[in-house]
Design a protein around this motif. Structure first.
Motif, mmCIF file in Angstrom:
data_model
loop_
_atom_site.group_PDB
_atom_site.id
_atom_site.type_symbol
_atom_site.label_atom_id
_atom_site.label_comp_id
_atom_site.label_asym_id
_atom_site.label_seq_id
_atom_site.Cartn_x
_atom_site.Cartn_y
_atom_site.Cartn_z
ATOM 1 N N GLY A 239 -4.389 -3.773 -2.834
ATOM 2 C CA GLY A 239 -4.925 -4.709 -1.875
ATOM 3 C C GLY A 239 -5.809 -5.711 -2.492
ATOM 4 O O GLY A 239 -5.633 -6.865 -1.883
ATOM 5 N N ILE B 160 -8.357 -3.020 2.996
ATOM 6 C CA ILE B 160 -8.064 -1.790 2.176
ATOM 7 C C ILE B 160 -8.831 -0.442 2.855
ATOM 8 O O ILE B 160 -8.325 0.512 3.147
ATOM 9 C CB ILE B 160 -8.854 -1.719 0.739
ATOM 10 N N GLN C 131 0.791 -1.119 0.039
ATOM 11 C CA GLN C 131 0.067 0.010 0.093
ATOM 12 C C GLN C 131 0.959 1.213 -0.157
ATOM 13 O O GLN C 131 0.510 2.198 -0.741
ATOM 14 C CB GLN C 131 -1.017 0.028 1.273
ATOM 15 N N TRP D 275 -4.389 2.250 -3.757
ATOM 16 C CA TRP D 275 -4.544 1.120 -2.657
ATOM 17 C C TRP D 275 -5.350 0.063 -3.013
ATOM 18 O O TRP D 275 -5.205 -1.110 -2.432
ATOM 19 C CB TRP D 275 -4.891 2.105 -1.336
#
Length: 492
Positions: free
Chosen positions: A179, A397, A167, A175
Motif C-alpha cells: 500500500g 491500508i 493487496q 499489505w
C-alpha cells in the motif's frame, strides 16, 4: 488436509518472486494514473499574455488577433483562449474530472466485489486509454471537458481496483508495504509527469505521450490472475487453489498439495453477493463506514486546503509541479516505520499524523509571514501536508483491513467518494480570508484534529486476522477486543 486462506498463503509464499513481479507491475501503473490525474495542471496552465488594446474583444476571432502569449508552451488556454470571462472553463474541466472520480469510486468498488477484480480493472483501464486519446485529440473545449469527466470515472475506478489487487495478491503481513509503495509511486508519478511536460511543450503531444503507456499496461494486464482472496470469498475454491498454485510456482516452489476449506461466510450459489447496502445494514460496518467516510473527507479537505494556503511557489512551472509530488515522498518511510510497530500500529500512527497536521494548520496562523525560512508559514504548511499524506497512506491500508473481502472494494469506494467531496470543497475555503487571514487555517486545523480524535473509535488491525466474509465480523477475534481475556488471547 484443508487449510484456511492465510495458511495457504503461508505455503505458497506471502511475498515471493512471483508476487513481487505482480506487485511491481500494478505499482508502476500508478505513474500512468498520476499522469492522468495531474494532466490539467500543465495542459490547462495559463501562460503570461497581453492584449494589444484595453478591453476585451467581442468575439474569438478578434481576440485571437489581439492577444499575445509570452511563454514557450501551449495549453487549452492558448488554443481556445480561455482567459478573462472564459478562464473558469479550466477549473470546470478539473472539477468534471473529480466529479468523475467520485462516480468511479462509488460504482467500480461494488462491481468488482460482484464481478471480480480482474474484469472490472481491465475494463476500466481500456476505457481510460480510449478517453485519454479523446482528450488529446479533442476538436473543441466541450469534447475535451466531457472526455475529462469520463476519464475521471474510469481512472478513479480502475486505480481503486488495482490498489485492492496489489493487496490481495500478497500475504496480509505485506499489505502495509504494498500500500505504501503504491502511494509512493503515485507521488513520484507526479514528478515524472512534470518531466514529460518539460520535454513536451505542445499540450496535445503531451496528452498523447502521457496516455500511451496505458496501452502497454492494458496489453500486459491480461496476464494477471484473478484475486485469490476474491475467489475464496465467492466460494470458488478450485479457482482460488489454481491461482495459489500459480503464485507458488512463480515464487519458485514445488507444486503444492493444497486444499482450501470454505470460510464461514462462503457464498452459496443461490445467494447473491453482498452489495453496498450491507455497509449500512450491518451494525459494525455501519458505524465503521461513517467514521471512515469522515476521516477520508478530512484527509482530502486538509491536504488540498494546505496546498492552496501554503503560498504559491514562484519560479519554474515544471519544478513546482514536481515538488508538489516529491514533498509527499518523506511521508512513506514514516508510515512504514510506525504502522508495523506494536506500540504504534495503524490506529495510533494515523491519530498522531492527523493531530500533527491539525496543529500545523493552527500554528501557521501564529507565525509572521516575514519569519525566517526555518519558521516560515510555508514550511509549516508543507510539513502539515506531509503529515496528511502520511495519514492518507495509512488510511488506504487501514480501510482495506477494516472491511471483509466480500465488501472491501465497496467500502473503499464509498470512502473514496467522501474523499472527493473534501477535494471539491477545499478550494472554496481560502475565500474565508475575507473575514480574517487565520480563518481558513482554523477550519483546516479543527477538522484535522477532529478526525484524529475520531480515529480512537476504530479498532487496531495490526497482527489481527483479515475478515473474509460478513459472518467473520461476528467472531470476537475480528471485533474490537472488549475483555482482558480477548486481549490476552491476542498477545499469545
Amino acid at each position: 488436509m484443508a487449510v484456511g486462506l492465510e495458511e495457504a498463503f503461508g505455503a505458497a509464499g506471502e511475498f515471493g518472486g512471483g508476487q513481487r513481479r505482480l506487485t511491481a507491475f500494478l505499482v508502476l501503473l500508478q505513474v500512468y494514473v498520476a499522469c492522468q490525474s495531474m494532466l490539467i495542471v500543465l495542459v490547462g496552465a495559463v501562460p503570461e499574455y497581453h492584449i494589444d488594446q484595453e478591453g476585451i474583444p467581442v468575439n474569438g476571432a478578434e481576440l485571437a488577433k489581439r492577444i499575445h502569449f509570452v511563454d514557450n508552451f501551449t495549453s487549452i488556454v492558448t488554443e481556445w483562449y480561455l482567459i478573462e470571462q472564459e478562464a473558469y472553463k479550466v477549473s470546470l474541466a478539473s472539477s468534471l474530472f473529480f466529479a468523475g472520480l467520485l462516480i468511479g469510486n462509488v460504482t467500480f468498488g461494488p462491481l468488482s466485489d460482484k464481478l471480480g477484480r480482474k474484469p472490472v480493472y481491465i475494463s476500466g483501464l481500456f476505457f481510460d486509454v480510449i478517453f485519454g486519446y479523446v482528450t488529446a485529440l479533442a476538436p473543441s473545449y466541450d469534447v475535451f471537458a466531457v472526455s475529462r469527466f469520463f476519464v475521471g470515472i474510469v481512472n478513479g475506478g480502475m486505480a481503486l481496483v488495482s490498489f485492492v489487487l496489489t493487496q490481495e495478491y500478497v500475504g496480509k503481513s505485506f499489505w502495509s508495504f504494498t500500500g505504501s509503495l503504491t502511494n509512493l509511486t503515485f507521488a513520484v508519478g507526479i514528478a515524472v509527469y512534470a518531466f514529460l511536460g518539460y520535454c513536451v511543450r505542445e499540450w496535445r503531444y503531451l496528452a498523447l505521450v502521457s496516455n500511451t503507456p496505458g496501452v502497454i499496461f492494458l496489453l500486459l494486464s491480461f496476464m494477471l490472475p484473478e484475486s485469490p482472496r476474491w475467489l475464496y470469498s465467492q466460494g470458488k475454491m478450485a479457482e482460488a487453489e489454481d491461482v495459489l498454485q500459480y503464485i507458488a510456482l512463480g515464487n519458485g516452489k514445488e507444486r503444492l498439495n493444497l486444499k482450501l476449506k470454505p470460510s464461514a461466510g462462503t457464498l452459496r450459489k443461490d445467494v447473491s453477493a453482498p452489495g453496498i447496502l450491507n455497509l449500512v445494514k450491518h451494525p459494525i460496518l455501519r458505524w465503521r463506514t461513517v467514521i471512515l467516510m469522515y476521516i477520508w473527507y478530512v484527509c482530502s479537505f486538509v491536504y488540498y486546503g494546505l496546498t492552496l494556503n501554503a503560498g504559491e511557489l514562484r519560479g519554474n512551472l515544471y519544478l513546482n509541479v514536481a515538488l508538489s509530488g516529491l514533498v509527499e515522498v518523506p511521508a512513506f518511510p514514516l508510515c512504514m516505520f510506525f504502522i508495523e510497530k506494536s506500540w504504534s500500529g495503524r490506529r495510533k500512527a494515523m491519530i498522531c499524523f492527523l493531530i500533527f497536521a491539525g496543529f500545523a494548520c493552527i500554528f501557521t496562523m501564529f507565525v509572521p509571514t516575514n519569519a525566517g525560512l526555518l519558521f516560515s508559514p510555508t514550511l509549516l504548511a508543507l510539513c502539515g501536508k506531509m503529515m496528511v499524506s502520511a495519514a492518507f497512506n495509512i488510511l488506504y491500508i487501514y480501510t482495506s483491513e477494516l472491511y471483509p473481502t466480500v465488501l472491501r472494494n465497496a467500502g473503499l469506494g464509498v470512502c473514496s467518494m467522501s474523499c472527493r467531496f473534501g477535494g471539491i470543497l477545499a478550494p472554496f475555503v481560502p475565500s474565508l480570508k475575507s473575514f480574517s487571514r487565520s480563518v481558513p487555517f482554523v477550519v483546516f486545523g479543527i477538522t484535522g484534529l477532529s478526525a484524529g480524535f475520531l480515529t480512537l473509535l476504530l479498532p487496531e488491525t495490526l497482527n489481527k486476522p483479515i475478515a473474509e466474509s460478513i459472518e467473520d465480523l461476528q467472531s470476537p477475534k475480528y471485533e474490537v477486543l472488549k475483555s482482558k481475556e480477548a486481549v490476552l488471547e491476542e498477545n499469545t
